[in-house]
Design a protein around this motif. Structure first.
Motif, PDB file in Angstrom:
ATOM      1  N   THR A 107       0.829  -1.200   0.000  1.00  0.00           N
ATOM      2  CA  THR A 107       0.000   0.000   0.000  1.00  0.00           C
ATOM      3  C   THR A 107       0.862   1.247   0.000  1.00  0.00           C
ATOM      4  OG1 THR A 107      -1.681   1.252   1.242  1.00  0.00           O
ATOM      5  CG2 THR A 107      -0.136  -0.042   2.528  1.00  0.00           C
ATOM      6  N   VAL A 108       0.353   2.340  -0.562  1.00  0.00           N
ATOM      7  CA  VAL A 108       1.078   3.607  -0.548  1.00  0.00           C
ATOM      8  C   VAL A 108       0.660   4.460   0.655  1.00  0.00           C
ATOM      9  CG1 VAL A 108       1.423   3.636  -3.035  1.00  0.00           C
ATOM     10  CG2 VAL A 108      -0.611   4.736  -2.068  1.00  0.00           C
ATOM     11  N   GLY A 109      -0.301   3.965   1.446  1.00  0.00           N
ATOM     12  CA  GLY A 109      -0.730   4.649   2.664  1.00  0.00           C
ATOM     13  C   GLY A 109      -0.417   3.787   3.871  1.00  0.00           C
ATOM     14  N   GLU A 110       0.844   3.341   3.948  1.00  0.00           N
ATOM     15  CA  GLU A 110       1.231   2.350   4.956  1.00  0.00           C
ATOM     16  C   GLU A 110       1.092   2.862   6.388  1.00  0.00           C
ATOM     17  OE1 GLU A 110       4.388   5.098   4.831  1.00  0.00           O
ATOM     18  OE2 GLU A 110       3.362   4.125   3.170  1.00  0.00           O
ATOM     19  N   ASP A 111       1.205   4.182   6.596  1.00  0.00           N
ATOM     20  CA  ASP A 111       1.110   4.708   7.953  1.00  0.00           C
ATOM     21  C   ASP A 111      -0.317   4.583   8.497  1.00  0.00           C
ATOM     22  OD1 ASP A 111       0.210   6.550   6.116  1.00  0.00           O
ATOM     23  OD2 ASP A 111       1.433   8.219   6.847  1.00  0.00           O
ATOM     24  N   MET A 112      -1.303   4.979   7.705  1.00  0.00           N
ATOM     25  CA  MET A 112      -2.693   4.864   8.135  1.00  0.00           C
ATOM     26  C   MET A 112      -3.133   3.405   8.232  1.00  0.00           C
ATOM     27  SD  MET A 112      -6.145   6.473   6.450  1.00  0.00           S
ATOM     28  CE  MET A 112      -7.687   6.388   7.374  1.00  0.00           C
ATOM     29  N   GLU A 113      -2.696   2.582   7.272  1.00  0.00           N
ATOM     30  CA  GLU A 113      -3.098   1.179   7.266  1.00  0.00           C
ATOM     31  C   GLU A 113      -2.589   0.468   8.509  1.00  0.00           C
ATOM     32  OE1 GLU A 113      -3.455  -2.882   6.898  1.00  0.00           O
ATOM     33  OE2 GLU A 113      -1.477  -1.954   6.897  1.00  0.00           O
ATOM     34  N   LEU A 114      -1.357   0.767   8.936  1.00  0.00           N
ATOM     35  CA  LEU A 114      -0.788   0.128  10.128  1.00  0.00           C
ATOM     36  C   LEU A 114      -1.595   0.484  11.374  1.00  0.00           C
ATOM     37  CD1 LEU A 114       1.518  -1.467  11.522  1.00  0.00           C
ATOM     38  CD2 LEU A 114       2.724   0.723  11.765  1.00  0.00           C
ATOM     39  N   VAL A 115      -1.933   1.748  11.537  1.00  0.00           N
ATOM     40  CA  VAL A 115      -2.669   2.185  12.727  1.00  0.00           C
ATOM     41  C   VAL A 115      -4.077   1.587  12.736  1.00  0.00           C
ATOM     42  CG1 VAL A 115      -3.573   4.183  13.980  1.00  0.00           C
ATOM     43  CG2 VAL A 115      -1.319   4.295  12.909  1.00  0.00           C
ATOM     44  N   MET A 165      -9.521   2.090   3.445  1.00  0.00           N
ATOM     45  CA  MET A 165     -10.956   1.949   3.633  1.00  0.00           C
ATOM     46  C   MET A 165     -11.474   0.625   3.053  1.00  0.00           C
ATOM     47  SD  MET A 165     -12.170   4.677   5.292  1.00  0.00           S
ATOM     48  CE  MET A 165     -10.716   4.356   6.316  1.00  0.00           C
ATOM     49  N   ILE A 166     -10.917   0.225   1.907  1.00  0.00           N
ATOM     50  CA  ILE A 166     -11.329  -1.038   1.285  1.00  0.00           C
ATOM     51  C   ILE A 166     -10.837  -2.230   2.098  1.00  0.00           C
ATOM     52  CG2 ILE A 166     -11.014  -2.518  -0.741  1.00  0.00           C
ATOM     53  CD1 ILE A 166     -10.905  -0.008  -2.447  1.00  0.00           C
ATOM     54  N   LYS A 167      -9.562  -2.189   2.483  1.00  0.00           N
ATOM     55  CA  LYS A 167      -8.969  -3.318   3.194  1.00  0.00           C
ATOM     56  C   LYS A 167      -9.653  -3.575   4.530  1.00  0.00           C
ATOM     57  CE  LYS A 167      -4.552  -5.177   4.815  1.00  0.00           C
ATOM     58  NZ  LYS A 167      -3.083  -5.000   4.830  1.00  0.00           N
ATOM     59  N   HIS A 168     -10.085  -2.507   5.192  1.00  0.00           N
ATOM     60  CA  HIS A 168     -10.694  -2.650   6.516  1.00  0.00           C
ATOM     61  C   HIS A 168     -12.183  -2.308   6.477  1.00  0.00           C
ATOM     62  CE1 HIS A 168      -6.786  -3.376   8.340  1.00  0.00           C
ATOM     63  NE2 HIS A 168      -6.322  -2.351   7.654  1.00  0.00           N
ATOM     64  N   GLY A 178     -16.756  -0.827  18.213  1.00  0.00           N
ATOM     65  CA  GLY A 178     -17.068   0.364  18.989  1.00  0.00           C
ATOM     66  C   GLY A 178     -16.941   1.677  18.235  1.00  0.00           C
ATOM     67  N   THR A 179     -16.423   2.698  18.949  1.00  0.00           N
ATOM     68  CA  THR A 179     -16.353   4.045  18.378  1.00  0.00           C
ATOM     69  C   THR A 179     -15.399   4.135  17.180  1.00  0.00           C
ATOM     70  OG1 THR A 179     -14.674   4.601  20.046  1.00  0.00           O
ATOM     71  CG2 THR A 179     -16.960   5.193  20.546  1.00  0.00           C
ATOM     72  N   VAL A 180     -14.401   3.249  17.132  1.00  0.00           N
ATOM     73  CA  VAL A 180     -13.475   3.264  15.985  1.00  0.00           C
ATOM     74  C   VAL A 180     -14.241   3.001  14.699  1.00  0.00           C
ATOM     75  CG1 VAL A 180     -11.547   2.066  14.887  1.00  0.00           C
ATOM     76  CG2 VAL A 180     -11.445   2.614  17.315  1.00  0.00           C
ATOM     77  N   ALA A 181     -15.194   2.058  14.767  1.00  0.00           N
ATOM     78  CA  ALA A 181     -15.992   1.739  13.579  1.00  0.00           C
ATOM     79  C   ALA A 181     -17.104   2.760  13.362  1.00  0.00           C
ATOM     80  CB  ALA A 181     -16.582   0.335  13.710  1.00  0.00           C
ATOM     81  N   MET A 182     -17.831   3.072  14.413  1.00  0.00           N
ATOM     82  CA  MET A 182     -19.029   3.881  14.271  1.00  0.00           C
ATOM     83  C   MET A 182     -18.722   5.366  14.032  1.00  0.00           C
ATOM     84  SD  MET A 182     -20.925   1.379  14.384  1.00  0.00           S
ATOM     85  CE  MET A 182     -22.419   2.294  14.053  1.00  0.00           C
ATOM     86  N   LEU A 183     -17.617   5.858  14.589  1.00  0.00           N
ATOM     87  CA  LEU A 183     -17.290   7.273  14.429  1.00  0.00           C
ATOM     88  C   LEU A 183     -16.085   7.492  13.514  1.00  0.00           C
ATOM     89  CD1 LEU A 183     -17.835   8.577  18.085  1.00  0.00           C
ATOM     90  CD2 LEU A 183     -19.380   8.772  16.132  1.00  0.00           C
ATOM     91  N   SER A 184     -14.930   6.900  13.876  1.00  0.00           N
ATOM     92  CA  SER A 184     -13.698   7.172  13.124  1.00  0.00           C
ATOM     93  C   SER A 184     -13.781   6.694  11.678  1.00  0.00           C
ATOM     94  CB  SER A 184     -12.503   6.514  13.825  1.00  0.00           C
ATOM     95  OG  SER A 184     -12.340   7.025  15.113  1.00  0.00           O
ATOM     96  N   LEU A 189     -14.423   7.780   5.978  1.00  0.00           N
ATOM     97  CA  LEU A 189     -15.092   7.327   4.756  1.00  0.00           C
ATOM     98  C   LEU A 189     -15.857   8.470   4.082  1.00  0.00           C
ATOM     99  CD1 LEU A 189     -15.953   4.952   2.885  1.00  0.00           C
ATOM    100  CD2 LEU A 189     -17.938   4.654   4.394  1.00  0.00           C
ATOM    101  N   ILE A 190     -16.653   9.192   4.865  1.00  0.00           N
ATOM    102  CA  ILE A 190     -17.529  10.221   4.296  1.00  0.00           C
ATOM    103  C   ILE A 190     -16.812  11.565   4.158  1.00  0.00           C
ATOM    104  CG2 ILE A 190     -19.654  11.537   4.630  1.00  0.00           C
ATOM    105  CD1 ILE A 190     -20.823   9.079   6.025  1.00  0.00           C
ATOM    106  N   TYR A 191     -16.215  12.035   5.253  1.00  0.00           N
ATOM    107  CA  TYR A 191     -15.652  13.385   5.251  1.00  0.00           C
ATOM    108  C   TYR A 191     -14.323  13.459   4.518  1.00  0.00           C
ATOM    109  CZ  TYR A 191     -14.263  18.005   6.873  1.00  0.00           C
ATOM    110  OH  TYR A 191     -13.870  19.324   6.924  1.00  0.00           O
ATOM    111  N   GLU A 192     -13.523  12.396   4.573  1.00  0.00           N
ATOM    112  CA  GLU A 192     -12.205  12.422   3.928  1.00  0.00           C
ATOM    113  C   GLU A 192     -12.236  11.774   2.543  1.00  0.00           C
ATOM    114  OE1 GLU A 192      -9.699  14.020   4.938  1.00  0.00           O
ATOM    115  OE2 GLU A 192     -10.133  14.460   7.033  1.00  0.00           O
ATOM    116  N   LEU A 193     -12.663  10.507   2.458  1.00  0.00           N
ATOM    117  CA  LEU A 193     -12.599   9.797   1.175  1.00  0.00           C
ATOM    118  C   LEU A 193     -13.598  10.338   0.155  1.00  0.00           C
ATOM    119  CD1 LEU A 193     -11.339   7.455  -0.437  1.00  0.00           C
ATOM    120  CD2 LEU A 193     -13.184   5.999   0.427  1.00  0.00           C
TER     121      LEU A 193
END
Length: 302
Positions: A107-115, A165-168, A178-184, A189-193
């Motif tokens: 992936t080219v977004g390895e920092d976000m994917e790892l977290v 977003m696709i991978k997870h 929890g909140t990671v799925a429902m909020l983050s 997905l909506i505001y950024e992607l």
């Protein structure tokens, strides 16, 4: 700890980024604050001179970075919801990172994917954990100085976000996480992607309404000015608060430049970058395995 080769740490950054780990044994990762190094001079980790970059592109990014790091990340940190620690400066618990397989080289977004994978792993295995953001752990990093470099950088960022977003996708509306799925996840997905789609669809709707005389033009202009001023106030609040809390000094011309640039960034540059991110979604297959480099200037540090 991970840090980019084109970055430099402030003198107290290591102390600040390790503080959350000392305070809480459940912390598995900590992200620092990234600020553009264009326009500054560092010596022994201390700022010698500070000013807005002379060029438009990096100067605009100074305001953009301060707004994004001083708003969304602080909010998400309140409920352990940060999905990204910038690859430029982050601290990780080594055993947990090894357990999940480390960085994903596909992936080219390895920092976000790892977290994001850390969240999935810890919540899926019911491991108590925290992923923190340390706003006073400052890393000065080079921002692209040319428009072409900025386009390549933002296209890569958006491609990486799409991949994550696709991978997870299992996180979407999944109460188990929890909140990671429902909020983050929903926020990213909506505001950024999908935000470039929303932005450009809104502009198209306004244009069509104008052509068919369905819109009150004076009201539209006033509404847009209010929107631009509100966005500019957010950027300036973040920027000047960072200047004041770090005892930095700006010249009067730089103060006026910051005000003008904040209006330009929110009213013009935002929509230009929305087009870039839209094209990143359209050309995802072409760019998904391509690390697009942006030119860098020499960091003024010693």
């Amino acid at each position: 700890m991970c840090i980019d080769a084109d970055s430099a740490l402030q003198r107290d950054s290591l102390r600040e980024i390790v503080a959350p780990v000392i305070e809480d044994d459940s912390v598995v990762a900590v992200g620092g604050l990234i600020r553009p190094a264009n326009g500054i001079a560092l010596k022994d980790g201390r700022i010698q001179t500070y000013s807005l970059p002379r060029k438009l592109i990096p100067a605009m990014q100074v305001l953009e970075y301060d707004r994004s790091f001083l708003s969304a990340r602080i909010l998400l940190d309140q409920f352990n919801g940060n999905l990204i620690i910038s690859g430029a400066f982050g601290l990780f618990r080594k055993d947990i990172v090894i357990a999940i397989g480390g960085y994903d080289p596909t992936t080219v977004g390895e920092d976000m994917e790892l977290v994001t994978r850390l969240h999935v792993f810890c919540r899926g295995n019911e491991i108590p954990y925290r992923i923190r953001y340390a706003p006073d752990a400052i890393c000065w990093s080079q921002a692209p100085e040319t428009f072409g470099g900025l386009i390549r950088q933002r296209r890569r960022w958006h491609t990486g976000l799409f991949e994550c977003m696709i991978k997870h996708a299992r996180l979407f509306a999944n109460f188990r996480y929890g909140t990671v799925a429902m909020l983050s996840y929903t926020y990213f997905l909506i505001y950024e992607l999908l935000s470039p789609i929303i932005d450009l669809f809104g502009l198209l709707t306004v244009l069509i309404a104008f052509l068919f005389n369905f819109i009150n033009v004076p009201f539209m202009i006033v509404f847009f000015m209010i929107y631009a001023c509100f966005g500019a106030v957010m950027s300036l609040t973040a920027f000047f608060s960072r200047v004041q809390t770090r005892d930095l000094r700006l010249t009067v011309p730089d103060d006026f430049r910051a005000i003008l640039l904040s209006l330009f960034e929110v009213s013009i540059m935002r929509f230009i970058l929305a087009v870039v991110r839209m094209l990143a979604l359209i050309g995802y297959r072409k760019h998904k395995n391509v690390w697009e480099k942006a030119e860098r200037t020499k960091l003024n540090a010693s």
